[in-house]
Motif scaffolding. Structure first.
Motif, PDB file in Angstrom:
ATOM      1  N   UNK A 110      -7.567 102.556  14.744  1.00 55.48           N
ATOM      2  CA  UNK A 110      -6.986 101.305  15.249  1.00 55.48           C
ATOM      3  C   UNK A 110      -7.914 100.538  16.186  1.00 55.48           C
ATOM      4  N   UNK A 111      -8.716 101.255  16.958  1.00 55.68           N
ATOM      5  CA  UNK A 111      -9.620 100.575  17.895  1.00 55.68           C
ATOM      6  C   UNK A 111     -10.635  99.728  17.136  1.00 55.68           C
ATOM      7  N   UNK A 112     -11.274 100.327  16.121  1.00 53.37           N
ATOM      8  CA  UNK A 112     -12.262  99.599  15.314  1.00 53.37           C
ATOM      9  C   UNK A 112     -11.567  98.492  14.511  1.00 53.37           C
ATOM     10  N   UNK A 113     -10.412  98.808  13.967  1.00 58.56           N
ATOM     11  CA  UNK A 113      -9.659  97.828  13.186  1.00 58.56           C
ATOM     12  C   UNK A 113      -9.385  96.569  14.003  1.00 58.56           C
ATOM     13  N   UNK A 114      -8.839  96.721  15.182  1.00 56.82           N
ATOM     14  CA  UNK A 114      -8.509  95.558  16.013  1.00 56.82           C
ATOM     15  C   UNK A 114      -9.767  94.862  16.523  1.00 56.82           C
ATOM     16  N   UNK A 115     -10.808  95.637  16.801  1.00 52.65           N
ATOM     17  CA  UNK A 115     -12.073  95.053  17.255  1.00 52.65           C
ATOM     18  C   UNK A 115     -12.651  94.125  16.195  1.00 52.65           C
ATOM     19  N   UNK A 116     -12.655  94.572  14.950  1.00 55.86           N
ATOM     20  CA  UNK A 116     -13.225  93.763  13.866  1.00 55.86           C
ATOM     21  C   UNK A 116     -12.338  92.564  13.548  1.00 55.86           C
ATOM     22  N   UNK A 117     -11.027  92.774  13.476  1.00 54.08           N
ATOM     23  CA  UNK A 117     -10.115  91.654  13.198  1.00 54.08           C
ATOM     24  C   UNK A 117     -10.215  90.604  14.305  1.00 54.08           C
ATOM     25  N   UNK A 118     -10.296  91.041  15.540  1.00 56.36           N
ATOM     26  CA  UNK A 118     -10.374  90.101  16.669  1.00 56.36           C
ATOM     27  C   UNK A 118     -11.679  89.319  16.681  1.00 56.36           C
ATOM     28  N   UNK A 119     -12.785  89.985  16.342  1.00 55.02           N
ATOM     29  CA  UNK A 119     -14.102  89.373  16.540  1.00 55.02           C
ATOM     30  C   UNK A 119     -14.842  88.953  15.277  1.00 55.02           C
ATOM     31  N   UNK A 120     -14.405  89.462  14.109  1.00 55.81           N
ATOM     32  CA  UNK A 120     -15.181  89.200  12.895  1.00 55.81           C
ATOM     33  C   UNK A 120     -14.334  88.723  11.716  1.00 55.81           C
ATOM     34  N   UNK A 121     -13.203  88.101  12.007  1.00 56.05           N
ATOM     35  CA  UNK A 121     -12.395  87.513  10.938  1.00 56.05           C
ATOM     36  C   UNK A 121     -13.123  86.311  10.354  1.00 56.05           C
TER      37      UNK A 121
END
Length: 395
Positions: free
Chosen positions: A134-145
């Motif tokens: 979840x940490x990586x998932x939210x990090x990527x969705x937040x910053x690399x959408x």
């Protein structure tokens, strides 16, 4: 200075955010800021480590002139036509980059460790994606959408290892060129870590489960096979055969992944059919182009035109068939000028991916090209020095 600038290039290529808290950076201020950064980078590389190709500069200037005229014509003929900086900047930067011959080398004693960090970072992030961290998932969705609101978020439903590239098509393209850098590194150093890197990039590419990850995965397998045969190493051939056998058994028994591939191949909304069939999204562009052959740097507000999904249609939409040949001729000359003996492989890969996404006008393409050119040039110099030392030792 050289190495510090290269670290900045690596950051911009791999880690520069494309969204903030999941909101895509597509406001006019964000677009201007992002393209200003890449413009400064290209100018710095050109001034300190490059020179202009005269022929490409002339062709690029003529293209800018032609598209400016088409922009004015489109504005006059269609009241819904509006100039867009998001259309203007990518084309101009591609034309500037395509006119540049880069002579930028760094000691491989510095580049090899940096390249290790790059590949290991990708591996760690993607493994965490596959295991639904979840940490990586939210990090990527937040910053690399990217593209639209839920595009990157949807990648995590099927646990596609997209790293920071946002969507599987871009990820597949960049994994393919990184894979090639790994194979070239292995050919020169014979270090097994590069074999490990290119095998795991192949696995990530297969897990992306898209039409073109199939093609690029087959291409990777062919390259690995050719490398094994070329080296005439029985252990390499046996390892390759064992690896491919394991992959085939894994795929045959992975019904979920096979289902993703079937969905991608036969979907009427996505993939090749979703783009190029009679009911595909690009057919709206085709119909509009019949009455409005080109629109320059504009967007059309009252039509549901597609400004992604095909580099060739994007180019046609701007300048019609007249623009298509010189635009990709510049791409050919740029890659040949800068990739030297390796140019044909990179050119074909890029042209193939242009059928599904406009890679050449994507901001990370510019960073990726400079990243690859510097790495390959430095690797070639390293090989030459190594050869001379060996030759001197024998004499």
């Amino acid at each position: 200075m050289k190495f510090f600038l290269y670290i900045i290039i690596v950051f911009l290529f791999l880690l520069y955010p494309t969204s903030s808290s999941g909101v895509i950076r597509d406001s006019i201020n964000d677009v201007i800021f992002d393209w200003t950064i890449v413009s400064l980078l290209v100018f710095i590389v050109l001034i300190f480590y490059g020179k202009l190709d005269r022929k490409n500069t002339i062709i690029g200037s003529l293209i800018i002139f032609y598209l400016t005229i088409m922009t004015l014509v489109s504005n006059r003929s269609d009241s819904y036509s509006t100039f867009s900086i998001a259309r203007f900047a990518p084309v101009c930067l591609f034309l500037l980059l395509s006119s540049t011959k880069i002579d930028y080398k760094i000691s491989m004693n510095k580049l090899f460790p940096l390249f290790d960090i790059v590949i290991i970072t990708i591996i760690v992030f993607n493994i965490l994606i596959i295991f639904d961290n979840n940490i990586v998932k939210h990090f990527i969705i937040n910053n690399y959408s990217q593209f639209y609101e839920s595009a990157t978020q949807n990648m995590f439903i099927k646990k596609r290892p997209v790293f920071t590239f946002g969507v599987y098509t871009f990820a597949s393209y960049f994994y393919t060129i990184l894979f090639l850098l790994c194979t070239y590194s292995y050919e020169i150093t014979k270090k097994n870590k590069y074999r490990f890197y290119y095998f795991i990039l192949l696995i990530f590419n297969i897990l992306l489960a898209s039409n073109f990850s199939i093609l690029s995965s087959l291409f990777m397998i062919f390259v690995i096979f050719r490398t094994s045969i070329k080296n005439r190493n029985s252990k390499e051939i046996m390892f390759f055969s064992l690896f491919i056998s394991i992959i085939i058994v894994w795929l045959v028994n992975n019904k979920e992944l096979i289902g993703y591939y079937q969905e991608s191949l036969f979907s009427l909304e996505n993939g090749f059919i979703g783009r190029y069939s009679d009911s595909g999204v690009l057919m709206i562009n085709n119909e509009y182009l019949k009455t409005h052959p080109n629109i320059g740097f504009n967007i059309i507000r009252n039509k549901d035109l597609t400004y992604t999904d095909s580099g060739y249609f994007v180019v046609r939409l701007m300048g019609g068939w007249i623009l298509l040949i010189p635009f990709y001729y510049l791409l050919y000359r740029f890659i040949k000028n800068n990739f030297r003996s390796k140019y044909l492989t990179f050119l074909i890969i890029t042209l193939v991916f242009e059928t599904v996404i406009p890679v050449t006008t994507y901001i990370k393409f510019i960073y990726a090209m400079i990243f690859c050119i510097v790495y390959l040039s430095s690797l070639s110099s390293h090989e030459l020095i190594k050869f001379k030392r060996n030759d001197y030792g024998r004499s």
